[in-house]
Design a protein around this motif. Sequence first.
Motif, PDB file in Angstrom:
ATOM      1  N   SER A  17       0.850  -1.172   0.000  1.00 26.41           N
ATOM      2  CA  SER A  17       0.000   0.000   0.000  1.00 26.41           C
ATOM      3  C   SER A  17       0.891   1.228   0.000  1.00 26.41           C
ATOM      4  N   THR A  18       1.408   1.579  -1.165  1.00 24.79           N
ATOM      5  CA  THR A  18       2.297   2.725  -1.274  1.00 24.79           C
ATOM      6  C   THR A  18       1.483   3.963  -1.585  1.00 24.79           C
ATOM      7  N   PRO A  19       1.612   4.989  -0.757  1.00 23.92           N
ATOM      8  CA  PRO A  19       0.840   6.196  -1.009  1.00 23.92           C
ATOM      9  C   PRO A  19       1.305   6.892  -2.288  1.00 23.92           C
ATOM     10  N   LEU A  20       0.388   7.518  -2.978  1.00 23.77           N
ATOM     11  CA  LEU A  20       0.672   8.278  -4.182  1.00 23.77           C
ATOM     12  C   LEU A  20       0.405   9.749  -3.902  1.00 23.77           C
ATOM     13  N   PRO A  21       1.054  10.662  -4.638  1.00 22.56           N
ATOM     14  CA  PRO A  21       0.835  12.099  -4.374  1.00 22.56           C
ATOM     15  C   PRO A  21      -0.635  12.491  -4.397  1.00 22.56           C
ATOM     16  N   GLU A  22      -1.425  11.886  -5.312  1.00 22.60           N
ATOM     17  CA  GLU A  22      -2.848  12.232  -5.393  1.00 22.60           C
ATOM     18  C   GLU A  22      -3.583  11.897  -4.096  1.00 22.60           C
ATOM     19  N   GLU A  23      -3.075  10.919  -3.386  1.00 24.25           N
ATOM     20  CA  GLU A  23      -3.716  10.489  -2.151  1.00 24.25           C
ATOM     21  C   GLU A  23      -3.730  11.605  -1.107  1.00 24.25           C
ATOM     22  N   PHE A  24      -2.782  12.542  -1.226  1.00 22.63           N
ATOM     23  CA  PHE A  24      -2.653  13.602  -0.230  1.00 22.63           C
ATOM     24  C   PHE A  24      -3.092  14.960  -0.765  1.00 22.63           C
ATOM     25  N   ALA A  25      -3.757  14.979  -1.929  1.00 22.87           N
ATOM     26  CA  ALA A  25      -4.252  16.233  -2.502  1.00 22.87           C
ATOM     27  C   ALA A  25      -5.238  16.867  -1.534  1.00 22.87           C
ATOM     28  N   GLY A  26      -5.180  18.163  -1.411  1.00 23.86           N
ATOM     29  CA  GLY A  26      -6.088  18.871  -0.522  1.00 23.86           C
ATOM     30  C   GLY A  26      -5.572  18.985   0.893  1.00 23.86           C
ATOM     31  N   GLY A  27      -4.441  18.403   1.160  1.00 23.05           N
ATOM     32  CA  GLY A  27      -3.823  18.537   2.477  1.00 23.05           C
ATOM     33  C   GLY A  27      -4.156  17.408   3.432  1.00 23.05           C
ATOM     34  N   MET A  28      -3.376  17.346   4.476  1.00 25.69           N
ATOM     35  CA  MET A  28      -3.523  16.322   5.508  1.00 25.69           C
ATOM     36  C   MET A  28      -3.433  16.996   6.870  1.00 25.69           C
ATOM     37  N   ASP A  29      -4.121  16.401   7.833  1.00 25.78           N
ATOM     38  CA  ASP A  29      -4.026  16.831   9.223  1.00 25.78           C
ATOM     39  C   ASP A  29      -3.578  15.639  10.049  1.00 25.78           C
ATOM     40  N   ALA A  30      -2.829  15.926  11.114  1.00 27.93           N
ATOM     41  CA  ALA A  30      -2.397  14.873  12.033  1.00 27.93           C
ATOM     42  C   ALA A  30      -2.541  15.416  13.446  1.00 27.93           C
ATOM     43  N   ARG A  31      -2.715  14.490  14.379  1.00 33.97           N
ATOM     44  CA  ARG A  31      -2.814  14.902  15.784  1.00 33.97           C
ATOM     45  C   ARG A  31      -2.318  13.772  16.674  1.00 33.97           C
ATOM     46  N   GLY A  32      -1.908  14.171  17.853  1.00 31.60           N
ATOM     47  CA  GLY A  32      -1.432  13.185  18.807  1.00 31.60           C
ATOM     48  C   GLY A  32      -1.732  13.607  20.229  1.00 31.60           C
ATOM     49  N   THR A  33      -1.589  12.652  21.126  1.00 30.25           N
ATOM     50  CA  THR A  33      -1.823  12.898  22.549  1.00 30.25           C
ATOM     51  C   THR A  33      -0.582  12.473  23.324  1.00 30.25           C
ATOM     52  N   GLU A  34      -0.457  13.045  24.494  1.00 28.87           N
ATOM     53  CA  GLU A  34       0.641  12.727  25.422  1.00 28.87           C
ATOM     54  C   GLU A  34       2.008  12.825  24.753  1.00 28.87           C
TER      55      GLU A  34
END
Length: 156
Positions: A46-63
């Motif tokens: 499952s290799t990500p492609l540039p199109e997969e991230f079009a429109g931006g990505m958000d990430a978050r974490g705890t602790e």
Amino acid sequence: MRSFVLATSALLVLAACTPQAPDGAAAPPPADAPATPPPAAPPATSTPLPEEFAGGMDARGTEPFWGLQIRDTQITLQRPDHPAAVGKNPGMTVQNGKATWETQAGADRLTVTLSSEACSDGMSDLKYDYAAVVVIGSETLKGCAGHAGAMPKEGA
């Protein structure tokens, strides 16, 4: 003892049946022998492609708590008790099934790696499509990620 003699005899018979050149080396296969099949293709990943991230990505974490936004022109990391770390988005590289962005955010090097694997933030039990690892300076933050505007929400 008898089984040893039988095993040795079987090996000698097999060795005698193996074609050999006059110098004792193994002979090449006959011209009508079937060709050796090519090596099997590596399994699909499952290799990500540039199109997969079009429109931006958000990430978050705890602790500790943190939030990250990847947009077309910049990457922003926000953490309580820290100024926002903002760097240019140089584009991603894809290797070993992971997408990685590397930029300079103020005095610190900022590296973001997203991998296509199910992720849960550990506190809310929300499910995300990507695991995230953010390295800023000497600190490593782990969390989850998804498409901007489509992050899971509690009660939804």
